[in-house]
Design a protein around this motif. Structure first.
Motif, PDB file in Angstrom:
ATOM      1  N   LYS A   7     -15.126  -0.920 -42.194  1.00 18.42           N
ATOM      2  CA  LYS A   7     -14.264  -1.920 -42.835  1.00 18.42           C
ATOM      3  C   LYS A   7     -12.839  -1.395 -42.869  1.00 18.42           C
ATOM      4  O   LYS A   7     -12.621  -0.196 -42.767  1.00 18.42           O
ATOM      5  CB  LYS A   7     -14.702  -2.158 -44.287  1.00 18.42           C
ATOM      6  CG  LYS A   7     -16.127  -2.590 -44.442  1.00 18.42           C
ATOM      7  CD  LYS A   7     -16.524  -2.495 -45.905  1.00 18.42           C
ATOM      8  CE  LYS A   7     -18.033  -2.346 -45.994  1.00 18.42           C
ATOM      9  NZ  LYS A   7     -18.510  -2.242 -47.359  1.00 18.42           N
ATOM     10  N   ASN A   8     -11.930  -2.325 -43.052  1.00 23.28           N
ATOM     11  CA  ASN A   8     -10.545  -1.875 -43.197  1.00 23.28           C
ATOM     12  C   ASN A   8     -10.061  -2.199 -44.595  1.00 23.28           C
ATOM     13  O   ASN A   8     -10.458  -3.190 -45.198  1.00 23.28           O
ATOM     14  CB  ASN A   8      -9.670  -2.547 -42.149  1.00 23.28           C
ATOM     15  CG  ASN A   8      -9.692  -4.048 -42.290  1.00 23.28           C
ATOM     16  OD1 ASN A   8      -8.745  -4.659 -42.703  1.00 23.28           O
ATOM     17  ND2 ASN A   8     -10.828  -4.650 -41.933  1.00 23.28           N
ATOM     18  N   THR A   9      -9.204  -1.358 -45.106  1.00 22.83           N
ATOM     19  CA  THR A   9      -8.714  -1.550 -46.455  1.00 22.83           C
ATOM     20  C   THR A   9      -7.311  -0.957 -46.542  1.00 22.83           C
ATOM     21  O   THR A   9      -6.897  -0.177 -45.686  1.00 22.83           O
ATOM     22  CB  THR A   9      -9.672  -0.884 -47.474  1.00 22.83           C
ATOM     23  OG1 THR A   9      -9.111  -0.966 -48.758  1.00 22.83           O
ATOM     24  CG2 THR A   9      -9.913   0.572 -47.146  1.00 22.83           C
ATOM     25  N   ASN A 108     -20.238   7.019 -48.481  1.00 21.37           N
ATOM     26  CA  ASN A 108     -18.934   6.421 -48.177  1.00 21.37           C
ATOM     27  C   ASN A 108     -18.019   7.427 -47.497  1.00 21.37           C
ATOM     28  O   ASN A 108     -17.966   8.588 -47.895  1.00 21.37           O
ATOM     29  CB  ASN A 108     -18.257   5.939 -49.466  1.00 21.37           C
ATOM     30  CG  ASN A 108     -19.103   4.909 -50.189  1.00 21.37           C
ATOM     31  OD1 ASN A 108     -19.278   3.806 -49.701  1.00 21.37           O
ATOM     32  ND2 ASN A 108     -19.662   5.293 -51.320  1.00 21.37           N
ATOM     33  N   TYR A 110     -14.031   7.721 -46.332  1.00 19.55           N
ATOM     34  CA  TYR A 110     -12.691   7.108 -46.393  1.00 19.55           C
ATOM     35  C   TYR A 110     -11.786   7.861 -45.442  1.00 19.55           C
ATOM     36  O   TYR A 110     -11.670   9.082 -45.532  1.00 19.55           O
ATOM     37  CB  TYR A 110     -12.126   7.213 -47.802  1.00 19.55           C
ATOM     38  CG  TYR A 110     -13.023   6.649 -48.881  1.00 19.55           C
ATOM     39  CD1 TYR A 110     -12.932   5.308 -49.251  1.00 19.55           C
ATOM     40  CD2 TYR A 110     -13.955   7.462 -49.517  1.00 19.55           C
ATOM     41  CE1 TYR A 110     -13.765   4.793 -50.232  1.00 19.55           C
ATOM     42  CE2 TYR A 110     -14.784   6.951 -50.499  1.00 19.55           C
ATOM     43  CZ  TYR A 110     -14.686   5.614 -50.852  1.00 19.55           C
ATOM     44  OH  TYR A 110     -15.499   5.109 -51.817  1.00 19.55           O
ATOM     45  N   ASN A 158     -20.859   3.524 -45.354  1.00 21.13           N
ATOM     46  CA  ASN A 158     -19.683   2.645 -45.354  1.00 21.13           C
ATOM     47  C   ASN A 158     -18.477   3.463 -44.927  1.00 21.13           C
ATOM     48  O   ASN A 158     -18.228   4.526 -45.482  1.00 21.13           O
ATOM     49  CB  ASN A 158     -19.422   2.100 -46.759  1.00 21.13           C
ATOM     50  CG  ASN A 158     -20.536   1.184 -47.199  1.00 21.13           C
ATOM     51  OD1 ASN A 158     -20.899   0.250 -46.486  1.00 21.13           O
ATOM     52  ND2 ASN A 158     -21.101   1.470 -48.358  1.00 21.13           N
ATOM     53  N   TYR A 160     -14.415   3.313 -44.598  1.00 16.34           N
ATOM     54  CA  TYR A 160     -13.205   2.570 -44.955  1.00 16.34           C
ATOM     55  C   TYR A 160     -12.039   3.165 -44.197  1.00 16.34           C
ATOM     56  O   TYR A 160     -11.707   4.335 -44.376  1.00 16.34           O
ATOM     57  CB  TYR A 160     -12.957   2.659 -46.457  1.00 16.34           C
ATOM     58  CG  TYR A 160     -14.090   2.075 -47.269  1.00 16.34           C
ATOM     59  CD1 TYR A 160     -14.112   0.723 -47.586  1.00 16.34           C
ATOM     60  CD2 TYR A 160     -15.147   2.889 -47.683  1.00 16.34           C
ATOM     61  CE1 TYR A 160     -15.167   0.185 -48.300  1.00 16.34           C
ATOM     62  CE2 TYR A 160     -16.203   2.356 -48.404  1.00 16.34           C
ATOM     63  CZ  TYR A 160     -16.208   0.997 -48.711  1.00 16.34           C
ATOM     64  OH  TYR A 160     -17.250   0.476 -49.415  1.00 16.34           O
ATOM     65  N   LYS A 166      -3.517  -3.183 -44.652  1.00 21.13           N
ATOM     66  CA  LYS A 166      -4.710  -3.558 -43.873  1.00 21.13           C
ATOM     67  C   LYS A 166      -4.377  -3.942 -42.440  1.00 21.13           C
ATOM     68  O   LYS A 166      -4.570  -5.080 -42.008  1.00 21.13           O
ATOM     69  CB  LYS A 166      -5.350  -4.771 -44.538  1.00 21.13           C
ATOM     70  CG  LYS A 166      -6.426  -4.449 -45.529  1.00 21.13           C
ATOM     71  CD  LYS A 166      -7.185  -5.736 -45.698  1.00 21.13           C
ATOM     72  CE  LYS A 166      -8.393  -5.680 -46.512  1.00 21.13           C
ATOM     73  NZ  LYS A 166      -9.108  -6.933 -46.547  1.00 21.13           N
TER      74      LYS A 166
END
Ligand code: BES
Ligand code: MG
Ligand code: ZN
Length: 499
Positions: A7-9, A108, A110, A158, A160, A166
């Motif tokens: 995902k992108n954040t 997760n 990041y 996950n 990120y 974004k």
């Protein structure tokens, strides 16, 4: 191996589960200050010996476990943006993390992606810069473990990707995931054992992966090849109980096509050398001698999944080069599909013989250009080592474009000369050409051999991928399994071609 959810954040939203935070630190005059600031802002305390060691000496990464009940591991990776900066650094590091933590209960990950401005001169565009992180994750996450009895369970991770505002679109993630599915397909084919992956099985897998994407697959059986005069393919395949074949794949876009390209791939599903048999050691990697075919099938899959507006023809001759009473012999003379005859000097120089028919066929279809991929010569590996493929072409503009895609994708290419004196060793007293000349320069001589079967006015490049297609111990994502080298490179070339 994880089940990755990428995902992108735009900001770090920590969840109270075990996680890893990755930071890239620019190794310039502000390194110390930036590092200290990060530690203070994130309330991380480390002993000065450790931080000194990371900052002062050559160690390039630091892993800091959160203390007390902090479930986070903070990772720092130093990078320098100087002349020697390699744009594979992010891809390779991210891939090494996935491999390093595959057995850990991480939930997760990041990744703080450095600002594009800092590295911009090393990447062709911003989108591609971001996609290298996704490529890295997926390259590292690949496994070929179907023959392991004790399979590890696949955990969800996950990921990120943190960018300002974004900047990574979901379309970009999808595009890259599709491309990587194609790389996985190509890798699976080259890693499959030769006892399973016979020419018939290669065809079956091509059909089952590509027909559902709208690709048509035509096959020439041994009998049909004989009728057509494709005796190069037939002859090399003679020694095996698994008959040879040639498949022709066609991807036609629904949208208006911006050109027609033929991709030809060497599909020797096992190369024992034939009667000029290899040593045991020389045979070990030869289940991967169909890696050229793997590139062709992979690129077609990527183009179909991402609906590239370009017409692609894939031509894959598939044979097993083994020994029996029916094997072809040194001294044999083969009449190829082109009409030219080949004197067989060495049955282990088989790739060029099957490619002769495939190249003639490809040229007859009148594409805009022909690219061929082959694990063709050990000589190319001697020249360049394992991390680069050789490119041999009659069109310098084409070389330039391929080299440009090579720089971008980290799939290294190096151009060889194609001067006509390299043809000399192939002159035969009995036939039009010999399949083997002298030892010196024999990667080039092999390319000059292929040139005999390419129309003079056809724009053509031959990629000898014998080094980088087979597993090699240089990058985190190339050291265990055959690599799928060439799919990302060619896909990028096609994307540029249609621009
Ligand atoms: N498939 C091999 C080339 C190869 C070697 C691929 C190492 C991957 C890793 C090819 O068919 C072959 O056998 N080439 C011979 C030619 C020789 C007999 C002139 C070689 O390069 O040794
Ligand atoms: Mg061989
Ligand atoms: Zn071979």
């Amino acid at each position: 191996m994880f089940n990755l959810n990428i995902k992108n954040t735009s900001e770090l939203n920590k969840i109270d589960e075990k996680g890893i935070i990755v930071n890239f630190l620019l190794d310039d005059d502000n390194l110390k200050q930036n590092f200290q600031d990060y530690l203070v802002n994130n309330n991380i305390k480390i002993n000065s010996a450790l931080s000194g060691k990371f900052l002062e000496n050559d160690s390039k990464e630091l892993f800091l476990q959160g203390i007390d009940d902090n479930p986070y591991l903070t990772v720092f990776k130093k990078y320098k943006v100087i002349k020697k900066f390699d744009n594979d650094l992010f891809r390779d590091f991210v891939s090494s993390l996935i491999i390093k933590f595959e057995k850990e209960p991480v939930k997760n990950l990041y990744i703080n992606i450095p600002d594009f401005e800092i590295v911009k001169e090393y990447f062709k565009n911003e989108e591609y810069y971001y996609s290298t992180f996704i490529e890295g994750l997926l390259l590292g996450n690949y496994k070929f473990d179907k023959y392991k009895t004790d399979k590890k369970e696949i955990k969800k991770l996950n990921v990120y990707l943190i960018t300002e505002n974004k900047k990574i679109s979901s379309a970009l993630i999808k595009r890259t995931e599709n491309l990587m599915k194609a790389v996985y397909f190509s890798r699976d084919l080259t890693n499959e054992i030769a006892d399973v992956l016979t020419p018939q099985e290669l065809l079956k897998q091509a059909k089952s992966e590509l027909v559902k994407e709208g690709v048509t697959v035509k096959v020439f059986t041994k009998e049909q090849l004989e009728k057509l005069g494709m005796n190069g393919v037939v002859t090399v395949g003679k020694g095996s109980t698994n008959p040879p074949l040639m498949m022709v794949l066609e991807y036609k876009p629904k949208a208006k096509s911006k050109g027609k390209i033929a991709l030809v791939g060497k599909g020797v599903t096992y190369d024992a050398g034939g009667l000029c048999i290899k040593t045991a050691g020389g045979m070990l990697d030869m289940k991967g001698d169909m890696a050229g075919a793997g590139v062709v099938l992979g690129v077609i899959k990527a183009a179909a999944l991402n609906k590239l507006p370009i017409h692609i023809l894939g031509v894959v001759p598939a044979v097993e080069n083994v020994i029996s009473g029916n094997s072809f012999k040194p001294g044999d003379i083969i009449k190829t599909y082109s009409g030219k005859t080949i004197e067989v000097i060495d049955t282990d120089a088989e790739g060029r013989i099957i490619l002769s028919d495939a190249l003639t066929y490809a040229c007859k279809q009148k594409p805009d250009l022909v690219l061929d991929y082959a694990t063709l010569t050990g000589a190319c590996v001697v020249a360049l080592g394992e991390s680069a493929a050789g490119v041999f072409t009659n069109d310098d503009k084409l070389a330039e474009n391929l080299l440009c895609s090579s720089k971008k994708t980290g799939e290294r290419l190096w151009q060889f000369p194609m001067w006509d004196e390299y043809k000399k060793p192939l002159e035969s007293d009995l036939a039009d050409v010999k399949n083997l000349g002298i030892r010196w320069g024999s990667a080039i001589t092999a390319a000059k051999f292929l040139e005999n079967f390419v129309d003079e006015d056809m724009s053509w490049a031959h990629l000898d991928i014998a080094g980088p297609a087979i597993k090699y111990n240089i990058k985190s994502y190339t050291n265990k399994y055959n690599t799928g080298f060439g799919v990302r490179l060619t896909y990028d070339f096609l994307e540029e071609f249609i621009k």
